[in-house]
Design an enzyme around this catalytic site. Structure first.
Site, PDB file in Angstrom:
ATOM      1  N   TYR A   1     -56.562 -22.014 -27.223  1.00 10.04           N
ATOM      2  CA  TYR A   1     -55.812 -22.146 -25.975  1.00 10.04           C
ATOM      3  C   TYR A   1     -54.327 -21.979 -26.244  1.00 10.04           C
ATOM      4  O   TYR A   1     -53.860 -22.065 -27.388  1.00 10.04           O
ATOM      5  CB  TYR A   1     -56.080 -23.500 -25.308  1.00 10.04           C
ATOM      6  CG  TYR A   1     -55.565 -24.700 -26.061  1.00 10.04           C
ATOM      7  CD1 TYR A   1     -54.281 -25.209 -25.816  1.00 10.04           C
ATOM      8  CD2 TYR A   1     -56.344 -25.335 -27.029  1.00 10.04           C
ATOM      9  CE1 TYR A   1     -53.805 -26.305 -26.515  1.00 10.04           C
ATOM     10  CE2 TYR A   1     -55.865 -26.439 -27.723  1.00 10.04           C
ATOM     11  CZ  TYR A   1     -54.602 -26.913 -27.458  1.00 10.04           C
ATOM     12  OH  TYR A   1     -54.125 -27.999 -28.149  1.00 10.04           O
ATOM     13  N   CYS A   2     -53.574 -21.716 -25.166  1.00  7.89           N
ATOM     14  CA  CYS A   2     -52.117 -21.599 -25.243  1.00  7.89           C
ATOM     15  C   CYS A   2     -51.544 -22.083 -23.918  1.00  7.89           C
ATOM     16  O   CYS A   2     -52.258 -22.696 -23.116  1.00  7.89           O
ATOM     17  CB  CYS A   2     -51.698 -20.161 -25.542  1.00  7.89           C
ATOM     18  SG  CYS A   2     -52.234 -18.982 -24.277  1.00  7.89           S
ATOM     19  N   THR A   3     -50.297 -21.799 -23.642  1.00 10.45           N
ATOM     20  CA  THR A   3     -49.651 -22.320 -22.437  1.00 10.45           C
ATOM     21  C   THR A   3     -50.245 -21.745 -21.159  1.00 10.45           C
ATOM     22  O   THR A   3     -50.701 -22.474 -20.280  1.00 10.45           O
ATOM     23  CB  THR A   3     -48.140 -22.036 -22.466  1.00 10.45           C
ATOM     24  OG1 THR A   3     -47.583 -22.572 -23.660  1.00 10.45           O
ATOM     25  CG2 THR A   3     -47.454 -22.667 -21.260  1.00 10.45           C
TER      26      THR A   3
END
Length: 390
Positions: free
Chosen positions: A252-254
């Site tokens: 996941y990321c922002t």
């Protein structure tokens, strides 16, 4: 806490914050005219922020007053993007603030809309990837991980001891918030991630599944505090200790763009065995926080760093009341950090106090004086000379 000056208010309207991206093939010869067209459309609604254009697509975050765009039921910006031949189906995430969170509008042409690893060019030392990076095609339109909705499905992955959840963001982002049980790669930038991923996968292959029934644990030996390594691989002492082979990988990321590209690379480079599925959080942390306004029912702990004047957002995408940004190094700093003796507003914080030279500090001091003077006069120190009607 990180509130722009009141002079950023436009016509008393709340501001739409629109994060957007789409991987799509855009012919190189069309990009300059597309850049001009996008900038023209955004200036009509007095938008501010940054848009990146490349042959692989579009990425950016902008803000604009809701009434300038026609209101919530008829948004000129969203209508333009959703009806454009290249941007139909574009991924967007909307939140709201009382004031503008950017000073000016920038539409830039780049080689990539998000840079991972580095260019594969063995003849140019400055273009070599950091550490090891496989020579493979990275194209999320052809290959990427399986989307996971930001709800129970993602929470179940976080709770599964046989699933390795990897935070693909940089360490300064992770320091203020992350998911329960997630792995911190300790990267200073996304260019370090492919090398870290290959080394991590090697550790997974070597792990003795019968030794300890835990997933990976963070190696706590590191005392690295500076950014001197940002053009080098992550040190071995910062690598996680792997004690169990994973049955799945989840990233996941922002906002979704980095993990979409990282899962594309993971699959294209065959970093993990083909029988290990690769997932990623659809819409990233922003989508999760938007879907989980109640932090008590959330797997997310802390706040989420964002690259604008809000600095961070919390559950329900509410602007942070705890963090601001050091105006010198741009690192997120808490209210406690600003009470330290080594914090000088606009000049230095605990992260950069020893890295800036005297000449830079003098320049930062002068800049802060100019900002304070502009604010006392009710004007903006930084403005966009191209903004209409200014």
């Amino acid at each position: 806490m990180s509130t722009p000056a009141t002079s950023n208010k436009l016509n008393g309207s709340r501001h739409i914050v629109l994060a957007l991206y789409k991987f799509v093939k855009i012919p190189s010869e069309e990009i300059p005219s597309l850049k001009a067209q996008i900038e023209e459309k955004l200036r009509l609604v007095k938008a501010r922020g940054t848009i990146l254009l490349a042959e692989e697509g579009i990425n950016g975050t902008i803000c604009y007053a809701e009434n300038e765009a026609g209101g919530p039921s008829h948004d000129l910006v969203k209508d333009y993007l959703n009806n454009h031949e290249y941007f139909m189906g574009i991924r967007t995430r909307t939140s709201y603030t009382d004031t503008a969170i950017f000073h000016r509008l920038k539409v830039k042409i780049k080689k990539e809309i998000v840079t991972i690893g580095g260019e594969i060019d063995e003849t140019d030392e400055s273009k070599k990837p950091i550490g090891y990076m496989s020579k493979c095609e990275i194209d999320p339109n052809k290959m990427k991980g399986t989307y996971v909705k930001p709800g129970k499905e993602w929470d179940d992955l976080c709770d599964d001891p046989d699933v390795v959840v990897i935070d693909t963001r940089n360490k300064y982002e992770i320091e203020i918030g992350t998911f329960e049980n997630a792995i911190n790669p300790n990267t200073d930038n996304f260019r370090q991630f492919p090398d870290w991923l290959h080394r991590f996968a090697d550790k997974c292959k070597e792990a003795n599944e019968e030794e300890v029934p835990d997933r990976c644990v963070l190696n706590t030996k590191s005392t690295t505090e500076d950014n001197a390594r940002n053009n080098n691989p992550v040190p071995e002492e910062d690598m996680p200790i792997v004690r169990k082979k994973p049955k799945a990988i989840a990233m996941y990321c922002t906002g979704g763009i980095r993990c979409e590209k990282s899962t594309s690379y993971t699959l294209a480079a065959e970093v993990f065995p083909k029988d290990i599925p690769v997932y990623h959080l659809e819409g990233g942390v922003l989508a999760y926080l938007d879907a989980h306004p109640d932090e008590k029912k959330s797997k997310w702990k802390g706040e989420c760093f964002v690259f604008d004047q809000r600095v961070a957002v919390t559950h329900g995408l509410k602007p942070s009341e705890k963090y601001n940004a050091c105006h010198a190094c741009r690192r997120p700093i808490s209210t406690e950090d600003m009470q330290r003796d080594d914090y000088v507003k606009g000049v230095s914080c605990r992260y950069c106090k020893d890295s800036a030279n005297d000449k830079s500090k003098q320049r930062f001091e002068m800049r802060q004086k100019q900002m304070d003077l502009a604010q006392s006069k009710g004007s903006r120190h930084i403005h966009d000379p191209k903004e209409l009607n200014e």
